[in-house]
Scaffold this active site. Structure first.
Site, PDB file in Angstrom:
ATOM      1  N   HIS A  71     -10.718  -2.060  -3.359  1.00 43.42           N
ATOM      2  CA  HIS A  71     -11.465  -3.184  -3.342  1.00 43.42           C
ATOM      3  C   HIS A  71     -11.215  -4.124  -2.419  1.00 43.42           C
ATOM      4  CE1 HIS A  71     -13.265  -5.807  -6.922  1.00 43.42           C
ATOM      5  NE2 HIS A  71     -13.584  -6.403  -5.810  1.00 43.42           N
ATOM      6  N   ASP A 162     -20.516  -5.216  -6.767  1.00 43.53           N
ATOM      7  CA  ASP A 162     -19.567  -6.056  -7.124  1.00 43.53           C
ATOM      8  C   ASP A 162     -19.724  -7.434  -6.530  1.00 43.53           C
ATOM      9  OD1 ASP A 162     -16.731  -6.956  -7.840  1.00 43.53           O
ATOM     10  OD2 ASP A 162     -16.398  -7.211  -5.700  1.00 43.53           O
ATOM     11  N   HIS A 242     -11.337  -5.049 -11.585  1.00 45.62           N
ATOM     12  CA  HIS A 242     -10.559  -6.044 -11.717  1.00 45.62           C
ATOM     13  C   HIS A 242     -10.440  -6.765 -13.142  1.00 45.62           C
ATOM     14  CE1 HIS A 242     -14.409  -8.060 -10.966  1.00 45.62           C
ATOM     15  NE2 HIS A 242     -14.230  -8.306  -9.735  1.00 45.62           N
ATOM     16  N   ASN A 288     -12.899 -14.931  -9.446  1.00 45.54           N
ATOM     17  CA  ASN A 288     -13.831 -14.263 -10.239  1.00 45.54           C
ATOM     18  C   ASN A 288     -13.364 -12.616 -10.504  1.00 45.54           C
ATOM     19  OD1 ASN A 288     -15.302 -16.282 -11.136  1.00 45.54           O
ATOM     20  ND2 ASN A 288     -17.291 -15.725 -10.021  1.00 45.54           N
ATOM     21  N   ASP A 315      -8.919  -6.729  -4.649  1.00 48.56           N
ATOM     22  CA  ASP A 315      -9.693  -7.710  -4.559  1.00 48.56           C
ATOM     23  C   ASP A 315      -9.759  -8.714  -3.385  1.00 48.56           C
ATOM     24  OD1 ASP A 315     -12.250  -9.163  -4.970  1.00 48.56           O
ATOM     25  OD2 ASP A 315     -11.635  -9.931  -7.030  1.00 48.56           O
ATOM     26  N   HIS A 319     -12.077 -16.330   2.523  1.00 49.46           N
ATOM     27  CA  HIS A 319     -12.880 -17.525   2.837  1.00 49.46           C
ATOM     28  C   HIS A 319     -12.344 -18.000   3.674  1.00 49.46           C
ATOM     29  CE1 HIS A 319     -15.650 -16.107  -0.440  1.00 49.46           C
ATOM     30  NE2 HIS A 319     -14.512 -16.235  -1.333  1.00 49.46           N
ATOM     31  N   GLY A 334     -12.440 -16.377  -5.131  1.00 52.73           N
ATOM     32  CA  GLY A 334     -11.718 -15.266  -4.247  1.00 52.73           C
ATOM     33  C   GLY A 334     -10.451 -15.739  -3.407  1.00 52.73           C
TER      34      GLY A 334
END
Ligand code: DOR
Length: 442
Positions: A71, A162, A242, A288, A315, A319, A334
């Site tokens: 992920h 996703d 997740h 999330n 995950d 950013h 995130g």
């Protein structure tokens, strides 16, 4: 034949990984590992380095197959200010990963043969293998199925929207039926939009205290329950991304006991952080599914320990600062994950290292279809003839997370300043030492 990333011709050095303890699915043994022409040439104690060989010191370290992340958000194409395939795979290498599954919520989404080919092309010189998770629906809009057969022909083995879940049960049922025929896996981001709408964190005592809109645990759990029912109806295969609540994990436990084809992953932040972290309104803690109360964190740990959860997946969601540094409820969800996942697992779970490696390496390799049994080069035993994808871990080393020292292009780690135990010392990808003594080689 499936297309795979990173197949550019190279002259591979001879490499000797010396003095370590090999841990793979077959168990644990003291052995040196000799690598030539991208493959493992021999695994035994006391190998003398051939003339000109690169020697990687592994004294006091564990030598394992390279980790596999189910992920990863690589952000390319479309969000290169946050990450690129080059920087994201460098972060993967730093974290001991030799393969990542790239999530399809790029711009454009990875919902077409052209888009998938583009990622494979961009990944040709990457420092880790890049597998692609194709979108289930066109544009991840939840309306029409993406051309799954075409993507499967290119080597895509896992499909997900996703970033969001497929909201329509009817469309998801059709996706299950196609996926079953194609022999591929569906992966779900479990979040019911009608329940989660507007939520910025877990709905509970902390959201009330902070005055932030919450999303209830049920937003995740109803979709887990629905997709288990659809797996039962269709005989299809589902991987839950997740998972973060105790009730979700209990549903998966029951589905597995029933014999359904269900697997699940958990992210490091869901076993190492709680919703109380949100108290300072720092957007770095927005993610999330959201951070949950400690009872859920405990349930994730139990699920990882008892085999209900098959994999730890990062995950990794970079950013750029200008996108993330906003008021909590406006910031995108995130957090970074690739460079801290292994150390968090070692530091927080209290599991034997072989179990941690099962969760970060050979079990995710099988779920992604990247293991030798599926024709891949990842997560398999460290034996002569195998592809030389390895990580060398110092399980006792402690280090403090410094966001400015990360290989990722972004800085949004929630672990800044946290001291962790367990460090990746070297990473070898297809015979090439891409990280040596924690330093990137290219
Ligand atoms: O926090 C998250 N960020 N969760 C997701 O599912 C998507 C991801 C992203 O792409 O930023």
């Amino acid at each position: 034949m499936a297309e795979r990333s990173g197949q550019s011709p190279r002259t591979d050095p001879t490499v000797l990984v010396r003095g370590g303890t090999v841990i793979d699915q077959g168990g644990e043994r003291r052995a040196d590992v000799l690598i030539a022409e991208g493959r493992i040439a021999s695994v035994e104690d006391g190998i003398e380095p051939p003339r000109g060989a690169v020697v990687l010191d592994a004294e006091g370290c564990v030598v394992a197959p390279g980790l596999v992340d189910l992920h990863t958000h690589l952000r390319e194409p479309g969000r290169e200010e946050s990450e690129t395939i080059a920087t994201g795979t460098r972060a993967a290498s730093a974290g001991g990963f030799t393969a990542v599954v790239a999530m399809p919520n790029t711009d454009p989404a990875l919902d077409s043969a052209e888009a998938v080919r583009n990622v494979f092309d961009l990944a040709r010189t990457a420092t880790a293998e890049v597998a692609v998770a194709g979108a289930i629906t066109v544009g991840r809009e939840g309306e029409r199925l993406a051309p799954m057969a075409e993507l499967t022909a290119l080597g895509v083995r896992i499909f997900t929207d996703d970033g969001s879940g497929v909201q329509s049960a009817g469309l998801m049922r059709r996706a299950f039926e196609y996926a079953r025929g194609l022999g591929v896996t569906l992966a779900q981001h479990c979040e019911d939009g009608t329940l989660a709408a507007g939520g910025a964190m877990h709905e509970g005592a902390w959201s009330s205290r902070l005055g932030l809109p919450g999303m209830p645990a049920a937003a995740e759990e109803v979709m887990v329950a629905r997709d288990i029912a659809l797996a039962r109806t269709t005989g299809g295969r589902i991987h839950f991304l997740h998972l973060s609540t105790g009730a979700s994990i209990q549903l998966v436990r029951q589905a597995k006991a029933e014999g359904l084809w269900v697997t699940a992953e958990a992210a490091p932040h869901h076993f190492s952080l709680t919703d109380a972290c949100t108290a300072g309104y720092d957007p770095v803690f927005r993610v999330n599914p959201p951070l949950r109360p400690s009872a859920d964190v405990e349930a994730v740990k139990v699920g990882l320990a008892d085999g209900t959860i098959d994999a730890i997946a990062t995950d990794h969601a970079p950013h750029a600062p200008e996108l993330k540094d906003l008021p909590f409820d406006q910031a995108p969800p995130g957090m970074l994950g690739l460079e801290t996942a292994l150390a968090l697992a070692i530091s927080e779970l209290g599991l034997p290292l072989a179990r941690v490696l099962a969760l970060l390496c050979w079990q995710p390799a099988v779920i992604a279809g990247l293991d030798p049994a599926h024709g891949g080069d990842q997560g398999g035993p460290v034996v002569p003839g195998a592809a030389a994808n390895l990580c060398v871990i110092d399980p006792a080393a402690t280090w403090t997370v410094d966001p400015t020292a990360l290989a990722s292009r972004s800085r949004n780690t929630p672990y800044a300043g946290r001291t962790l135990t367990g460090r990746v010392r070297h990473t070898v990808f297809r015979g090439e030492p891409v990280v040596v003594d924690t330093e990137a080689q290219r």
